[in-house]
Design an enzyme around this catalytic site. Sequence first.
Site, mmCIF file in Angstrom:
data_model
loop_
_atom_site.group_PDB
_atom_site.id
_atom_site.type_symbol
_atom_site.label_atom_id
_atom_site.label_comp_id
_atom_site.label_asym_id
_atom_site.label_seq_id
_atom_site.Cartn_x
_atom_site.Cartn_y
_atom_site.Cartn_z
ATOM 1 N N ARG A 177 -13.150 -11.471 28.511
ATOM 2 C CA ARG A 177 -11.860 -11.024 27.960
ATOM 3 C C ARG A 177 -11.163 -12.086 27.104
ATOM 4 N NH1 ARG A 177 -14.303 -7.570 28.779
ATOM 5 N NH2 ARG A 177 -14.125 -5.916 30.292
ATOM 6 N N SER A 226 -6.551 -2.843 32.582
ATOM 7 C CA SER A 226 -6.647 -3.735 33.751
ATOM 8 C C SER A 226 -5.609 -4.841 33.650
ATOM 9 C CB SER A 226 -8.037 -4.371 33.818
ATOM 10 O OG SER A 226 -8.991 -3.364 34.047
ATOM 11 N N GLU A 296 -5.279 -10.498 32.943
ATOM 12 C CA GLU A 296 -5.979 -10.078 31.720
ATOM 13 C C GLU A 296 -4.929 -9.648 30.691
ATOM 14 O OE1 GLU A 296 -9.249 -7.257 32.013
ATOM 15 O OE2 GLU A 296 -8.617 -6.320 30.140
HETATM 16 C C1 LIG Z 1 -5.968 3.193 29.493
HETATM 17 C C2 LIG Z 1 -6.534 1.862 29.046
HETATM 18 C C3 LIG Z 1 -7.852 1.564 29.281
HETATM 19 C C4 LIG Z 1 -8.383 0.329 28.887
HETATM 20 N N1 LIG Z 1 -9.695 0.056 29.139
HETATM 21 C C5 LIG Z 1 -10.212 -1.125 28.774
HETATM 22 C C6 LIG Z 1 -11.578 -1.437 29.041
HETATM 23 O O1 LIG Z 1 -12.330 -0.650 29.591
HETATM 24 N N2 LIG Z 1 -12.052 -2.648 28.633
HETATM 25 C C7 LIG Z 1 -11.259 -3.557 28.005
HETATM 26 O O2 LIG Z 1 -11.736 -4.639 27.657
HETATM 27 N N3 LIG Z 1 -9.952 -3.296 27.744
HETATM 28 C C8 LIG Z 1 -9.414 -2.107 28.106
HETATM 29 N N4 LIG Z 1 -8.102 -1.848 27.858
HETATM 30 C C9 LIG Z 1 -7.241 -2.884 27.249
HETATM 31 C C10 LIG Z 1 -7.118 -2.837 25.725
HETATM 32 O O3 LIG Z 1 -7.290 -1.528 25.223
HETATM 33 C C11 LIG Z 1 -8.109 -3.770 25.035
HETATM 34 O O4 LIG Z 1 -7.939 -5.105 25.452
HETATM 35 C C12 LIG Z 1 -7.922 -3.722 23.510
HETATM 36 O O5 LIG Z 1 -8.989 -4.378 22.917
HETATM 37 C C13 LIG Z 1 -6.615 -4.346 23.026
HETATM 38 O O6 LIG Z 1 -6.491 -4.064 21.643
HETATM 39 P P1 LIG Z 1 -5.073 -3.858 20.940
HETATM 40 O O7 LIG Z 1 -5.317 -3.627 19.506
HETATM 41 O O8 LIG Z 1 -4.296 -2.810 21.638
HETATM 42 O O9 LIG Z 1 -4.413 -5.276 21.172
HETATM 43 P P2 LIG Z 1 -2.898 -5.633 21.589
HETATM 44 O O10 LIG Z 1 -2.635 -5.109 22.958
HETATM 45 O O11 LIG Z 1 -1.971 -5.239 20.512
HETATM 46 O O12 LIG Z 1 -3.004 -7.209 21.661
HETATM 47 C C14 LIG Z 1 -3.770 -7.856 22.652
HETATM 48 C C15 LIG Z 1 -3.928 -9.324 22.282
HETATM 49 O O13 LIG Z 1 -4.705 -9.427 21.094
HETATM 50 C C16 LIG Z 1 -3.976 -10.108 20.071
HETATM 51 N N5 LIG Z 1 -4.307 -9.439 18.805
HETATM 52 C C17 LIG Z 1 -4.152 -8.143 18.479
HETATM 53 N N6 LIG Z 1 -4.611 -7.902 17.235
HETATM 54 C C18 LIG Z 1 -5.069 -9.086 16.761
HETATM 55 C C19 LIG Z 1 -5.642 -9.510 15.532
HETATM 56 N N7 LIG Z 1 -5.876 -8.675 14.504
HETATM 57 N N8 LIG Z 1 -5.970 -10.810 15.400
HETATM 58 C C20 LIG Z 1 -5.760 -11.690 16.413
HETATM 59 N N9 LIG Z 1 -5.227 -11.360 17.586
HETATM 60 C C21 LIG Z 1 -4.877 -10.069 17.761
HETATM 61 C C22 LIG Z 1 -2.506 -9.984 20.462
HETATM 62 O O14 LIG Z 1 -1.739 -11.056 19.941
HETATM 63 C C23 LIG Z 1 -2.602 -10.021 21.974
HETATM 64 O O15 LIG Z 1 -2.722 -11.358 22.416
HETATM 65 C C24 LIG Z 1 -7.551 -0.607 28.236
HETATM 66 C C25 LIG Z 1 -6.204 -0.280 27.980
HETATM 67 C C26 LIG Z 1 -5.699 0.929 28.389
HETATM 68 C C27 LIG Z 1 -4.253 1.249 28.104
#
Ligand SMILES: Cc1cc2nc3c(=O)[nH]c(=O)nc-3n(C[C@H](O)[C@H](O)[C@H](O)COP(=O)(O)OP(=O)(O)OC[C@H]3O[C@@H](n4cnc5c(N)ncnc54)[C@H](O)[C@@H]3O)c2cc1C
Length: 307
Positions: A177, A226, A296
Amino acid sequence: MTNGSLEERIRKEGFRGDIRRQVPMQDFTSFRIGGPADLILFPWDLEDLQLLMHLFRREGVRYLPFGNGTNILVSDRGVREPLIGLSQGFGEIKKEEIKVTAGGGVGLSQLLRFCADNALRGLEPLAGIPGTVGGGIRMNAGSQDIEMENLISSIMTMDHQGQIRRLKREGLIFEYRGIHLPAEEIILQGEFSLQEGNGKEIKERMEDFLRRRKEIQPLSLPSAGSIFKNPQGISAGELIEGVGLKGFRMGDAMVSPLHANFIVNLGAARSGDVLGLIELIKEQVYQKRGIRLELEVVIIGEPGAAG
Ligand SMILES: Cc1cc2nc3c(=O)[nH]c(=O)nc-3n(C[C@H](O)[C@H](O)[C@H](O)COP(=O)(O)OP(=O)(O)OC[C@H]3O[C@@H](n4cnc5c(N)ncnc54)[C@H](O)[C@@H]3O)c2cc1C
């Protein structure tokens, strides 16, 4: 000495993208929690992003990259640092043989659809992860079956000086992660190396992964996925369940009765409620099992409860 508001200075610098102010973060996060972000900036292109980097560097302004807000918990007091979102100018997906290049603002679901339509396999286990390509790479998103690091062949980033960097897989260090990159580095693009497959079978596999996810995750209520990383050899969910906290509630935040590593928002949860649960879980798991759980979910914004 600076003149005018930050927004005025950003416009004066020549920024063409969308600027939103005082944005209630509960509308921009999957948790549906969070006070106002002072500014969210959506650069249109590289030049737009570069001029932000130059201005911020000159003025010592700290900023935060932002994706779909699906892995963050935002404080009830909101966020003073400008957030930078890529959803408006970094949404291109291209294919060259078995390589797919996707912009940092592309939704993972959109990327998966593109792969299925082009009969390219590999990413199916990510079906149902609600983030963006940028957020997914930053978090090394994945499951037991696969993580981003297994399919990435290179990434393109911009650092806080506005320098574009192209980094090949061999030079990248991923961890569970996470990825080793400075916090302010913005992931602009990811290149995925996939395999040829059959479009229909790929879609079926994606549906299969989605079905499995629906069985084990509480998808009908807002959450941030998570909350804790799985410690070596054991799942955080099992540990939390084992200390009897499944279904435990603080305000409108509840440890999901379906999956104990998810905290769900029953309607009006505040970040303070979630933080309270997080502390309780950590304390109980440490006291009863001697294991220190690590977060996480990424916590952002002004510390303390809203006044
Ligand atoms: C219902 C649900 C199920 C999920 N299941 C999983 C799963 O199975 N596996 C898993 O790994 N995750 C899971 N997640 C968590 C999440 O979806 C992932 O971690 C996802 O990759 C986060 O992406 P985001 O664009 O929403 O990032 P954000 O939540 O917007 O940001 C997360 C982090 O990434 C950084 N960030 C965002 N965009 C960029 C960029 N372009 N450049 C640099 N840094 C950046 C942000 O600053 C922050 O630190 C789940 C979430 C939910 C709500």
